[in-house]
Design an enzyme around this catalytic site. Structure first.
Site, mmCIF file in Angstrom:
data_model
loop_
_atom_site.group_PDB
_atom_site.id
_atom_site.type_symbol
_atom_site.label_atom_id
_atom_site.label_comp_id
_atom_site.label_asym_id
_atom_site.label_seq_id
_atom_site.Cartn_x
_atom_site.Cartn_y
_atom_site.Cartn_z
ATOM 1 N N GLY A 239 0.815 -1.215 -0.012
ATOM 2 C CA GLY A 239 -0.095 0.123 0.098
ATOM 3 C C GLY A 239 0.764 1.319 -0.027
ATOM 4 N N GLU A 273 3.965 -6.865 1.503
ATOM 5 C CA GLU A 273 3.422 -7.056 0.426
ATOM 6 C C GLU A 273 3.406 -6.101 -0.536
ATOM 7 O OE1 GLU A 273 -0.636 -8.361 1.124
ATOM 8 O OE2 GLU A 273 -0.032 -10.300 2.189
ATOM 9 N N ARG A 312 -5.388 3.030 -15.912
ATOM 10 C CA ARG A 312 -5.424 3.581 -14.509
ATOM 11 C C ARG A 312 -6.254 5.144 -14.835
ATOM 12 N NH1 ARG A 312 -1.653 5.309 -11.887
ATOM 13 N NH2 ARG A 312 -2.583 4.644 -9.938
ATOM 14 N N CYS A 342 -12.879 3.112 -28.955
ATOM 15 C CA CYS A 342 -14.263 3.845 -29.111
ATOM 16 C C CYS A 342 -14.724 4.036 -27.880
ATOM 17 C CB CYS A 342 -15.285 3.049 -30.260
ATOM 18 S SG CYS A 342 -14.262 2.728 -31.574
ATOM 19 N N GLU A 343 -14.456 4.868 -27.012
ATOM 20 C CA GLU A 343 -15.099 5.352 -25.762
ATOM 21 C C GLU A 343 -14.559 6.731 -25.121
ATOM 22 O OE1 GLU A 343 -16.644 3.174 -23.368
ATOM 23 O OE2 GLU A 343 -16.447 1.274 -24.347
ATOM 24 N N TYR A 371 0.258 -1.824 -11.894
ATOM 25 C CA TYR A 371 -1.320 -1.872 -12.499
ATOM 26 C C TYR A 371 -1.079 -1.181 -13.924
ATOM 27 C CZ TYR A 371 -1.142 -2.535 -7.534
ATOM 28 O OH TYR A 371 -1.050 -3.246 -6.526
HETATM 29 C C1 LIG Z 1 -2.871 -5.459 -4.348
HETATM 30 C C2 LIG Z 1 -2.165 -5.655 -2.902
HETATM 31 C C3 LIG Z 1 -1.111 -5.498 -2.273
HETATM 32 C C4 LIG Z 1 -0.017 -4.528 -3.098
HETATM 33 O O1 LIG Z 1 -0.638 -3.140 -3.158
HETATM 34 P P1 LIG Z 1 0.484 -1.991 -3.436
HETATM 35 O O2 LIG Z 1 -0.397 -0.881 -3.278
HETATM 36 O O3 LIG Z 1 0.468 -2.331 -4.836
HETATM 37 O O4 LIG Z 1 1.619 -2.137 -2.612
HETATM 38 C C5 LIG Z 1 -0.608 -6.186 -1.200
HETATM 39 N N1 LIG Z 1 -1.576 -6.924 -0.654
HETATM 40 C C6 LIG Z 1 -2.702 -7.164 -1.150
HETATM 41 C C7 LIG Z 1 -3.374 -8.339 -0.466
HETATM 42 C C8 LIG Z 1 -3.090 -6.759 -2.347
HETATM 43 O O5 LIG Z 1 -4.252 -6.880 -2.845
#
Ligand SMILES: *Cc1c(COP(=O)(O)O)cnc(C)c1O
Length: 418
Positions: A239, A273, A312, A342-343, A371
């Site tokens: 995140g 993560e 995005r 076409c949007e 992403y």
């Molecule tokens: C998408 C996601 C992430 C990664 O999020 P980032 O904002 O790209 O760091 C980590 N854990 C879970 C469960 C996710 O769904």
């Protein structure tokens, strides 16, 4: 820090001019910098060096197996959210004991696949999933290692589509009932409770939501340990945001310092993560201007990349810098940068003040590593773009451009139509 800089007035990826890649590989095309990818991984992972931890790169941010392999070689694990991502991770050589499996809708087939290879941990997101996993494990005569993904109900103050840690979001288990479910899980025959997990959203630009979430999770952790549960892992999700435009997110070392300080009284291995913070600024989308067009209200720069290549801007109203590959003194104008789809939602930039570009020249859509390709589609029957990895003065095509044949490969006309 990233390695997309002008050299002699031409934008390069490390030491390879983007003009060369466009000429040899074509456009649109994703270009990633090996030096940036490895630097970002090293900085993030290294920031937690003084505590036991595992950095599990979030595969969905950018799923190419060459990129997963790069992080695996640096000692990283992965966070996956589907059987397809598990397949990719194994193919890329990630040790199964470094794989965590998140997601609200794991199928029994996906559970079987993960139990068979022996992943580190399932991040379970509901009571129903917990019982299903216990059942599948029982049938296979296996024990499933789990954490519950708790929803701490904190506002990450990000775009609503990428916020996940609020009560109204579909993710995780309400923290107020998590304790009960943990005690239930602990009684199940084929479940081994080994951790707590939370992930509150993406593109966070301040530390406080992370720390608020951690405080709440810590309280639960201590209650559970007091009840005799052996929690070895605390997974704090991903995140952390990146600068796309004017954002000023905390540096990973700042983030790490604050987390390590707040978690220092816990005796467990921390899992992270990260996705965007590792790959976001390590990739660009290279595109060519097809036409310029003007109506009474607006200027349009029509390019050969579209919302199917980079969703995005359409999906989140996201801002990406757009730079001409050829740097020269010229007038500016205000334009929408749009694709051929076409949007009306097919745009890469709206009302953007930019150099007056010309038909035929190349543009780099910056910060497109996360992403970007992984969210791309074939809408309007557009073959998906090629992906290129640059290392020093060399480049490698890590995914070929799709062909028209690829588009219809799985389609069939019934015999009765012949
Ligand atoms: C998408 C996601 C992430 C990664 O999020 P980032 O904002 O790209 O760091 C980590 N854990 C879970 C469960 C996710 O769904």
């Amino acid at each position: 820090m990233h390695h997309f800089q002008y050299q002699d007035g031409r934008l390069c990826a490390e030491d390879v001019p983007l003009e060369k890649i466009a000429k040899e590989v074509g456009t649109p095309c994703y270009v990633y910098s090996h030096a940036t990818l490895s630097h970002h991984f090293k900085v993030f992972d290294g920031a937690f060096d003084e505590v036991p931890h595992l950095t599990c790169y979030s595969v969905k941010a950018c799923s190419n197996i060459a990129i997963i392999r790069l992080f695996a070689k640096m000692g990283g694990g992965v966070d996956i959210v589907s059987g397809g991502e598990l397949f990719r991770a194994l193919k890329a050589g990630v040790p199964s004991q470094k794989i965590v499996f998140s997601g609200v809708g794991k199928t029994k087939e996906e559970m079987r696949m993960a139990l068979k290879v022996g992943i580190l941990m399932f991040n379970v997101e509901s009571e129903a999933e917990l019982f299903a996993l216990n059942q599948v494990a029982k049938e296979m005569n296996k024990i499933a290692p789990i954490a519950l993904r708790v929803n701490p109900d904190v506002d990450p103050k990000t775009h609503p589509y990428i916020s996940t840690g609020l009560k109204k979001n579909k993710f995780g288990i309400d923290i107020s009932i998590a304790k009960q479910l943990y005690l239930k899980a602990n009684e199940l025959s084929n479940i081994n409770v080994i951790g707590i997990d939370c992930h509150i959203g993406s593109q966070l630009t301040t530390l406080s939501p992370f720390l608020d979430a951690l405080e709440r999770v810590k309280r639960l952790y201590k209650e559970l340990v007091a009840k005799g549960l052996d929690l070895k892992y605390l997974d704090l999700g991903g995140g952390l945001g990146i600068p796309y435009h004017e954002e000023e997110p905390p540096h990973p070392t700042e983030y790490a310092k604050a987390i390590m300080e707040a978690a220092k009284d816990l005796h467990c291995t921390l899992i992270f993560e990260p996705g965007r913070v590792i790959v976001g600024n390590a990739g660009i989308l290279l595109t060519k201007v097809l036409y310029l067009k003007q109506n009474q209200e607006k200027n349009f720069v029509i390019v050969d990349a579209a919302m199917n290549d980079l969703a995005r801007p359409s999906l989140y109203d996201a801002y990406h810098e757009i730079f001409p590959v050829k740097k020269e003194a010229r007038d500016t104008f205000v334009a929408d940068v749009v694709g051929p789809i076409c949007e009306s939602g097919d745009f890469l930039a709206k009302d953007r003040k930019m150099p007056k570009v010309e038909a035929g020249e190349l543009l780099a859509v910056m910060s497109a590593g996360a992403y970007g390709f992984s969210m791309s589609s074939n809408y309007n029957s557009r073959p998906r773009a090629a992906e290129v990895l640059v290392k020093g003065d060399e480049y490698f095509i890590i995914r070929e451009r799709e062909s028209y044949e690829d588009l219809v490969k799985l389609e069939k006309i019934p015999a009765w139509m012949e």
